[in-house]
Design an enzyme around this catalytic site. Structure first.
Site, mmCIF file in Angstrom:
data_model
loop_
_atom_site.group_PDB
_atom_site.id
_atom_site.type_symbol
_atom_site.label_atom_id
_atom_site.label_comp_id
_atom_site.label_asym_id
_atom_site.label_seq_id
_atom_site.Cartn_x
_atom_site.Cartn_y
_atom_site.Cartn_z
ATOM 1 N N ASN A 23 -2.674 2.985 16.673
ATOM 2 C CA ASN A 23 -3.861 2.602 15.903
ATOM 3 C C ASN A 23 -4.113 1.131 16.146
ATOM 4 O O ASN A 23 -3.371 0.289 15.633
ATOM 5 C CB ASN A 23 -3.642 2.892 14.418
ATOM 6 C CG ASN A 23 -3.581 4.382 14.183
ATOM 7 O OD1 ASN A 23 -4.474 5.126 14.588
ATOM 8 N ND2 ASN A 23 -2.499 4.836 13.575
ATOM 9 N N GLU A 31 0.816 -1.203 0.000
ATOM 10 C CA GLU A 31 0.000 0.000 0.000
ATOM 11 C C GLU A 31 0.855 1.261 0.000
ATOM 12 O O GLU A 31 1.966 1.274 0.524
ATOM 13 C CB GLU A 31 -0.900 0.003 1.241
ATOM 14 C CG GLU A 31 -1.869 -1.160 1.216
ATOM 15 C CD GLU A 31 -2.754 -1.261 2.448
ATOM 16 O OE1 GLU A 31 -3.896 -1.711 2.300
ATOM 17 O OE2 GLU A 31 -2.322 -0.901 3.542
ATOM 18 N N CYS A 72 7.236 -6.123 14.903
ATOM 19 C CA CYS A 72 6.896 -5.322 16.088
ATOM 20 C C CYS A 72 5.488 -5.678 16.561
ATOM 21 O O CYS A 72 4.583 -5.894 15.754
ATOM 22 C CB CYS A 72 6.984 -3.833 15.772
ATOM 23 S SG CYS A 72 8.639 -3.341 15.264
ATOM 24 N N CYS A 102 2.348 -3.461 15.341
ATOM 25 C CA CYS A 102 2.265 -3.080 13.926
ATOM 26 C C CYS A 102 1.565 -4.179 13.127
ATOM 27 O O CYS A 102 1.963 -5.343 13.197
ATOM 28 C CB CYS A 102 3.679 -2.864 13.391
ATOM 29 S SG CYS A 102 3.723 -2.610 11.605
ATOM 30 N N CYS A 147 6.914 -7.511 6.629
ATOM 31 C CA CYS A 147 8.105 -7.047 7.352
ATOM 32 C C CYS A 147 8.547 -8.155 8.283
ATOM 33 O O CYS A 147 7.721 -8.806 8.918
ATOM 34 C CB CYS A 147 7.783 -5.783 8.149
ATOM 35 S SG CYS A 147 9.233 -5.127 9.002
ATOM 36 N N CYS A 192 -0.843 5.223 10.432
ATOM 37 C CA CYS A 192 0.387 4.513 10.760
ATOM 38 C C CYS A 192 0.085 3.134 11.323
ATOM 39 O O CYS A 192 -0.722 2.997 12.233
ATOM 40 C CB CYS A 192 1.144 5.239 11.869
ATOM 41 S SG CYS A 192 1.780 6.782 11.380
ATOM 42 N N CYS A 219 3.348 8.306 1.560
ATOM 43 C CA CYS A 219 3.924 7.284 2.436
ATOM 44 C C CYS A 219 4.104 6.027 1.580
ATOM 45 O O CYS A 219 3.154 5.519 0.994
ATOM 46 C CB CYS A 219 2.938 7.063 3.588
ATOM 47 S SG CYS A 219 3.474 5.799 4.726
HETATM 48 N N1 SAH Z 1 9.664 -0.131 9.435
HETATM 49 C C1 SAH Z 1 9.841 1.250 9.605
HETATM 50 C C2 SAH Z 1 8.897 2.084 8.767
HETATM 51 C C3 SAH Z 1 7.481 1.627 8.657
HETATM 52 S S1 SAH Z 1 6.478 1.741 10.091
HETATM 53 C C4 SAH Z 1 9.752 1.637 11.063
HETATM 54 O O1 SAH Z 1 9.349 0.802 11.863
HETATM 55 O O2 SAH Z 1 10.132 2.742 11.380
HETATM 56 C C5 SAH Z 1 6.163 3.493 10.170
HETATM 57 C C6 SAH Z 1 5.819 3.994 11.563
HETATM 58 O O3 SAH Z 1 4.528 3.536 11.976
HETATM 59 C C7 SAH Z 1 6.796 3.520 12.620
HETATM 60 O O4 SAH Z 1 7.178 4.546 13.485
HETATM 61 C C8 SAH Z 1 5.973 2.516 13.351
HETATM 62 O O5 SAH Z 1 6.458 2.314 14.626
HETATM 63 C C9 SAH Z 1 4.602 3.133 13.324
HETATM 64 N N2 SAH Z 1 3.541 2.179 13.645
HETATM 65 C C10 SAH Z 1 3.537 0.858 13.381
HETATM 66 N N3 SAH Z 1 2.397 0.307 13.818
HETATM 67 C C11 SAH Z 1 1.662 1.291 14.381
HETATM 68 C C12 SAH Z 1 0.364 1.341 14.968
HETATM 69 N N4 SAH Z 1 -0.399 0.263 15.057
HETATM 70 N N5 SAH Z 1 -0.078 2.532 15.416
HETATM 71 C C13 SAH Z 1 0.686 3.634 15.278
HETATM 72 N N6 SAH Z 1 1.906 3.645 14.718
HETATM 73 C C14 SAH Z 1 2.398 2.492 14.264
HETATM 74 FE FE1 SF4 Z 2 8.274 -3.603 10.451
HETATM 75 FE FE2 SF4 Z 2 6.050 -2.548 11.405
HETATM 76 FE FE3 SF4 Z 2 8.161 -2.828 12.989
HETATM 77 FE FE4 SF4 Z 2 8.218 -0.996 11.043
HETATM 78 S S1 SF4 Z 2 6.870 -1.025 12.818
HETATM 79 S S2 SF4 Z 2 9.836 -2.452 11.576
HETATM 80 S S3 SF4 Z 2 7.004 -2.065 9.468
HETATM 81 S S4 SF4 Z 2 7.010 -4.498 12.037
#
Ligand code: SAH
Ligand code: SF4
Length: 407
Positions: free
Chosen positions: A322, A109, A133, A136, A129, A365, A122
């Site tokens: 989120n 996306e 995390c 995420c 990934c 995000c 974005c």
């Molecule tokens: N992998 C990279 C970039 C993609 S994620 C990273 O982790 O930085 C982009 C941003 O969205 C990151 O700061 C991540 O921590 C945040 N993010 C991921 N899941 C989220 C969620 N459920 N709610 C809010 N922010 C989130």
């Molecule tokens: Fe990967 Fe999501 Fe962690 Fe970013 S926040 S490194 S996209 S798992």
């Protein structure tokens, strides 16, 4: 027989398409090398590059200032291969999300976020990934594959030229002047494809974006931060999410490989070459997990160097979490976010709370989930129940070293 012939010719066509070079895969240097292989002068590559990226052209026949002979060569050997769009969703706040099919059941996306003074795109760097995390949804889907340079750039190429038409922009006006590598994936785990894509974004013959307006967001791949500093320094955002290793190990599993002391040192080194004189730290506010006033004070100590790590000039970007069901986590209440922000601001740290955009279309995000064929069993790892989300007790240095997993 007729049927056999036609299926043979379809196969031949598919083969010749597969053998065609995708010109979106090249930065200007790469395109120049390709044109030289075709026996063409270097300046032809610049003309071609401008047609593709500045004018959004994909049809060589349209490229009127290129010699006929070159256009013919290109037509048999190359193509400008965009991505197939599966769907588009527009939010009430103007945010637009596109889902792109990248083949084999994977989809990624990209999200356009219009603001009063700029347009941000974005962009995704991977199908899924592997970092995994907890908070995420991309991380929960697991990992399928890296995107190519062409697939990363195709998101910008399509969005910019589509929006110019849709928003009826005047010649010379652009729709997107800010790119954030914050879509699906960890960009620094796809370094080889990322860097040429960044170069095209920055190139005056390409999108001509300022280095300060191209941001790579990383969960902290330390060696690649060091390489990016040398190869293509752009603005850097680091996803922190926890002020100490015990909790960060659980929220961002990559921390077990590159713990905070190493990450903060890498941030300091990055700033020596960065186009901005600060790092943006992202911190996703998770109810009861990382949002207490004491954790805010720990965070102040971390970034100001009082926790034994180097001080890092920074801005703090607090992101309201989120939620999605599989995470088992909740968004911090507003009062808690405000109290957390106040501790940081009282310590003199520039702090913003990110406004959530596009959450009605799951474009905010961490909500980007595309479609991913998990080839890494991340999904399995994340559903293990062992997560402890209460703040971790402060550990002794010896414990940490002993407890850290290599690799
Ligand atoms: N992998 C990279 C970039 C993609 S994620 C990273 O982790 O930085 C982009 C941003 O969205 C990151 O700061 C991540 O921590 C945040 N993010 C991921 N899941 C989220 C969620 N459920 N709610 C809010 N922010 C989130
Ligand atoms: Fe990967 Fe999501 Fe962690 Fe970013 S926040 S490194 S996209 S798992």
């Amino acid at each position: 027989m007729a049927e056999l012939q036609s299926s043979n010719s379809t196969a031949a066509q598919a083969l010749s398409e597969a053998a065609r070079v995708n010109l979106l895969d090249f930065d200007l240097e790469g395109l120049t090398a390709f044109c030289e292989q075709l026996g063409e002068k270097r300046f032809r590559a610049t003309q071609l590059f401008r047609w593709i990226h500045q004018k959004g052209a994909a049809d060589f026949g349209q490229m009127s200032d290129l010699a006929r002979s070159l256009r013919d060569k290109l037509a048999t050997r190359a193509e400008v291969r965009g991505l197939k769009i599966t769907s588009e969703q527009a939010s009430a706040d103007g945010t637009i999300k596109w889902l792109f099919d990248v083949g084999n059941g994977d989809a990624v996306e990209a999200v356009f976020i219009p603001e009063a003074d700029r347009g941000t795109l974005c962009v995704s760097s991977q199908a899924g990934c592997a970092v995994g995390c907890r908070f995420c949804s991309t991380g929960h889907q697991g990992f399928s594959r890296n995107l190519s340079t062409g697939e990363i750039l195709a998101q910008l190429w399509f969005a910019e030229h589509h929006l110019r038409e849709r928003l009826k922009l005047q010649p010379g006006e652009r729709a997107i002047d800010n790119v954030v590598m914050m879509g699906m994936g960890e960009p620094l785990q796809n370094y080889g494809a990322l860097v040429p894509a960044l170069r095209v974004m920055l190139d005056d013959h390409g999108y001509g974006l300022s280095r300060r307006r191209v941001t790579v967001s990383t969960s902290g791949v330390v060696p690649m931060m060091d390489r990016l500093r040398v190869d293509c320094p752009v603005a850097l955002a680091v996803s922190l999410h926890a002020p100490e290793d015990g909790l960060r190990d659980q929220l961002v599993p990559l921390n077990r490989k590159y713990p905070l002391a190493e990450l903060m040192a890498a941030c300091g080194r990055y700033l020596e070459a960065a186009p901005r004189d600060f790092i943006t730290f992202e911190y996703c506010m998770l109810d009861g997990a990382n949002d207490s006033p004491e954790q805010a004070r720990q965070l102040v100590r971390l970034v100001t160097g009082r926790a034994g790590t180097p001080a890092v000039p920074c801005k703090l970007n607090l992101i309201p979490f989120n939620p999605f069901p599989a995470s088992g986590l909740l968004r911090s209440p507003k009062e808690r976010v405000d109290a957390f922000a106040k501790v940081l601001m009282d310590a003199g740290i520039v702090t913003t709370v990110r406004r959530t955009r596009g959450d009605d279309i799951a474009a905010a995000c961490g909500q980007l989930a595309g479609e991913v064929q998990d080839r890494t069993r991340v999904t399995q790892r994340l559903t293990r129940p062992a997560i402890r989300i209460a703040p971790a007790p402060v550990q002794q240095e010896g414990d940490r070293l002993h407890g850290r997993r290599a690799g």
